[in-house]
Every structure is written in C-alpha cells, then in structure tokens.
Design a protein around this motif. Structure first.
Motif, PDB file in Angstrom:
ATOM      1  N   LYS A   4       0.853  -1.196   0.000  1.00  8.80           N
ATOM      2  CA  LYS A   4       0.000   0.000   0.000  1.00  8.80           C
ATOM      3  C   LYS A   4       0.891   1.250   0.000  1.00  8.80           C
ATOM      4  O   LYS A   4       1.969   1.237   0.587  1.00  8.80           O
ATOM      5  CB  LYS A   4      -0.864   0.048   1.265  1.00  8.80           C
ATOM      6  CG  LYS A   4      -2.108  -0.789   1.177  1.00  8.80           C
ATOM      7  CD  LYS A   4      -3.039  -0.538   2.351  1.00  8.80           C
ATOM      8  CE  LYS A   4      -2.588  -1.244   3.616  1.00  8.80           C
ATOM      9  NZ  LYS A   4      -3.577  -1.243   4.684  1.00  8.80           N
ATOM     10  N   ARG A   5       0.406   2.300  -0.638  1.00 10.43           N
ATOM     11  CA  ARG A   5       1.166   3.554  -0.658  1.00 10.43           C
ATOM     12  C   ARG A   5       0.797   4.406   0.557  1.00 10.43           C
ATOM     13  O   ARG A   5       0.204   5.472   0.436  1.00 10.43           O
ATOM     14  CB  ARG A   5       0.898   4.312  -1.955  1.00 10.43           C
ATOM     15  CG  ARG A   5       1.282   3.527  -3.199  1.00 10.43           C
ATOM     16  CD  ARG A   5       0.984   4.291  -4.459  1.00 10.43           C
ATOM     17  NE  ARG A   5       1.935   5.377  -4.708  1.00 10.43           N
ATOM     18  CZ  ARG A   5       3.111   5.215  -5.296  1.00 10.43           C
ATOM     19  NH1 ARG A   5       3.491   4.022  -5.711  1.00 10.43           N
ATOM     20  NH2 ARG A   5       3.911   6.236  -5.468  1.00 10.43           N
ATOM     21  N   ALA A   6       1.128   3.901   1.705  1.00 13.66           N
ATOM     22  CA  ALA A   6       0.796   4.614   2.937  1.00 13.66           C
ATOM     23  C   ALA A   6       1.779   5.772   3.133  1.00 13.66           C
ATOM     24  O   ALA A   6       2.984   5.597   2.994  1.00 13.66           O
ATOM     25  CB  ALA A   6       0.879   3.656   4.120  1.00 13.66           C
ATOM     26  N   PRO A   7       1.262   6.965   3.451  1.00  9.60           N
ATOM     27  CA  PRO A   7       2.150   8.125   3.591  1.00  9.60           C
ATOM     28  C   PRO A   7       3.165   7.968   4.721  1.00  9.60           C
ATOM     29  O   PRO A   7       4.259   8.524   4.668  1.00  9.60           O
ATOM     30  CB  PRO A   7       1.190   9.292   3.865  1.00  9.60           C
ATOM     31  CG  PRO A   7      -0.090   8.669   4.299  1.00  9.60           C
ATOM     32  CD  PRO A   7      -0.153   7.316   3.658  1.00  9.60           C
ATOM     33  N   GLY A   8       2.817   7.165   5.715  1.00  3.05           N
ATOM     34  CA  GLY A   8       3.744   6.945   6.822  1.00  3.05           C
ATOM     35  C   GLY A   8       5.031   6.291   6.377  1.00  3.05           C
ATOM     36  O   GLY A   8       6.057   6.379   7.060  1.00  3.05           O
ATOM     37  N   ILE A   9       5.018   5.651   5.225  1.00  2.00           N
ATOM     38  CA  ILE A   9       6.208   4.958   4.731  1.00  2.00           C
ATOM     39  C   ILE A   9       7.302   5.944   4.346  1.00  2.00           C
ATOM     40  O   ILE A   9       8.474   5.749   4.666  1.00  2.00           O
ATOM     41  CB  ILE A   9       5.840   4.017   3.566  1.00  2.00           C
ATOM     42  CG1 ILE A   9       5.178   2.774   4.170  1.00  2.00           C
ATOM     43  CG2 ILE A   9       7.058   3.646   2.725  1.00  2.00           C
ATOM     44  CD1 ILE A   9       4.691   1.761   3.192  1.00  2.00           C
ATOM     45  N   VAL A  10       6.919   7.019   3.691  1.00  3.55           N
ATOM     46  CA  VAL A  10       7.898   8.041   3.315  1.00  3.55           C
ATOM     47  C   VAL A  10       8.589   8.567   4.577  1.00  3.55           C
ATOM     48  O   VAL A  10       9.809   8.721   4.636  1.00  3.55           O
ATOM     49  CB  VAL A  10       7.202   9.212   2.589  1.00  3.55           C
ATOM     50  CG1 VAL A  10       8.236  10.199   2.078  1.00  3.55           C
ATOM     51  CG2 VAL A  10       6.352   8.697   1.464  1.00  3.55           C
ATOM     52  N   ILE A  11       7.772   8.803   5.581  1.00  4.54           N
ATOM     53  CA  ILE A  11       8.276   9.319   6.857  1.00  4.54           C
ATOM     54  C   ILE A  11       9.141   8.254   7.544  1.00  4.54           C
ATOM     55  O   ILE A  11      10.223   8.541   8.038  1.00  4.54           O
ATOM     56  CB  ILE A  11       7.073   9.757   7.725  1.00  4.54           C
ATOM     57  CG1 ILE A  11       6.396  10.972   7.063  1.00  4.54           C
ATOM     58  CG2 ILE A  11       7.495  10.067   9.152  1.00  4.54           C
ATOM     59  CD1 ILE A  11       4.989  11.276   7.527  1.00  4.54           C
ATOM     60  N   GLY A  12       8.671   7.002   7.490  1.00  8.15           N
ATOM     61  CA  GLY A  12       9.404   5.910   8.122  1.00  8.15           C
ATOM     62  C   GLY A  12      10.765   5.650   7.495  1.00  8.15           C
ATOM     63  O   GLY A  12      11.734   5.356   8.198  1.00  8.15           O
TER      64      GLY A  12
END
Ligand code: ZN
Length: 200
Positions: A19-27
């Motif tokens: 999933k393209r979860a925005p938290g991933i960029v931050i993570g």
C-alpha cells in the motif's frame, strides 16, 4: 542518500507493504536517520513502538524481522518511533516524530495525519485517501524531510530471549511452545487463543 535514491527506496517499501501509505515516506527517513546516528554495527537489532507501516519499513530496510526476532514489537506503546541498536551491548539510537517540528501552517495534512484528524472522506474514499497521501508526502519533502527528534539510548533486556520448551497437546496432538509451566493443552485448545472454528 540523494532525493532520487530516497524516492526509489520509498517505492520499494510501498511494494513490500502493498500500500502507498504516507507513513512509509516518513518511516524511510526515520530508519535512515537512526542508522546514520548509530553508525555501523555487527549485529543490528530494532524495536518498533507501533505496528503500523513503520514496522514494515524497519523490516524491509534493516532485515530485522518478526521471524528472526531481531525486530522487537513494543507496539502497545503506540508512538510513531523506533530504536535501532547493537545486539552485542544494547547501545542504540531512538528516533521519534517531534510534534513541535510539525508546523500546523506548513504541514496541515501531516499535522492532522499524526493526530488521526484527517477529513472523514479519507477513511471512506479511496481517491480522497490517495490525494491526502500525496499532500503529506509533498509537505514532508518541502520541509526537507526533517520533523524528527533522536536520542542515544541503551536497550534493556537486549539479550536473546530463551528458547522455550515444546510439548505435545493432549487434545489436538500437535506440538506447541509453552511459556507457562501450568499449561497442559495449547492455548487454542484451552480456549484462550481460539481464533477459528472448524467448518463442517
Ligand atoms: Zn491443542
């Protein structure tokens, strides 16, 4: 890591997470920051303070997984934070989201994301969720990917947990790992963790 390398890595983690979860960029930025501050270690260990996408970023980027037990779940804490540490001595670096660095004016969507206050539409509508995710990513890149705090820490109980013994359950006749001496049956047969019923 250049901006392009960073974005390429983010794409890989999106795939892993499915999933393209925005938290991933931050993570991805958080794990990278923790790694840089910790420096090279022979045996890396990780702790996550949340189960959400951050735990997948850690598993993908560090190889510390639930299965190899190098990723310790402290997700009940519920903070969007992680620690990377040396499994030899417990010396580590903890990285967290610093709410004081999230400027409500410059990062309104991110601000609401971390407080779980995004618009109603985000939870119901796929397109709205996609648009919100894009805004968060844009906001994050615009502030130079810096909304974090970090601290040197010493992880407690960093030594490998003991390997628990196994016995045969008298009800299902399967072998199971037991932690409580008093357990005679497995926790599925005892009813404590029975998560399924048999289909007829
Ligand atoms: Zn059983």
């Amino acid at each position: 890591m250049t901006q392009q390398e960073f974005l390429d890595l983010v794409e890989e983690v999106y795939k892993f997470h499915t999933k393209r979860a925005p938290g991933i960029v931050i993570g991805v930025e958080m794990v990278d920051l923790a790694r840089r501050k910790l420096g090279p270690v022979d045996s890396l260990g990780a702790v996550t303070e949340t189960q959400v996408c951050l735990s997948d970023v850690i598993q993908y980027m560090t190889g510390c997984t639930i299965g190899n037990k190098y990723l310790i779940m402290r997700d009940k804490i519920g903070r969007y934070a992680l620690t990377l540490y040396d499994r030899k001595d417990g010396r580590g670096v903890r990285v967290f989201v610093d709410q004081n660095k999230i400027d409500k004016q410059k990062m309104p969507e991110t601000f609401q994301f971390f407080l779980r206050q995004r618009s109603e539409a985000v939870s119901k509508d796929k397109q709205a969720r996609k648009e919100s995710a894009k805004i968060i990513v844009d906001e994050f890149l615009a502030v130079g990917r810096n909304i974090f705090g970090w601290q040197f820490v010493r992880v407690k109980d960093y030594k490998k947990p003991p390997v628990n013994p196994v016995k045969i359950c008298p009800d299902c006749h399967e072998s199971f790992i037991y932690t409580e001496d008093g357990d005679t049956t497995c926790l599925a047969c005892s009813g404590e963790l029975d998560y399924y019923q048999l289909e007829q």
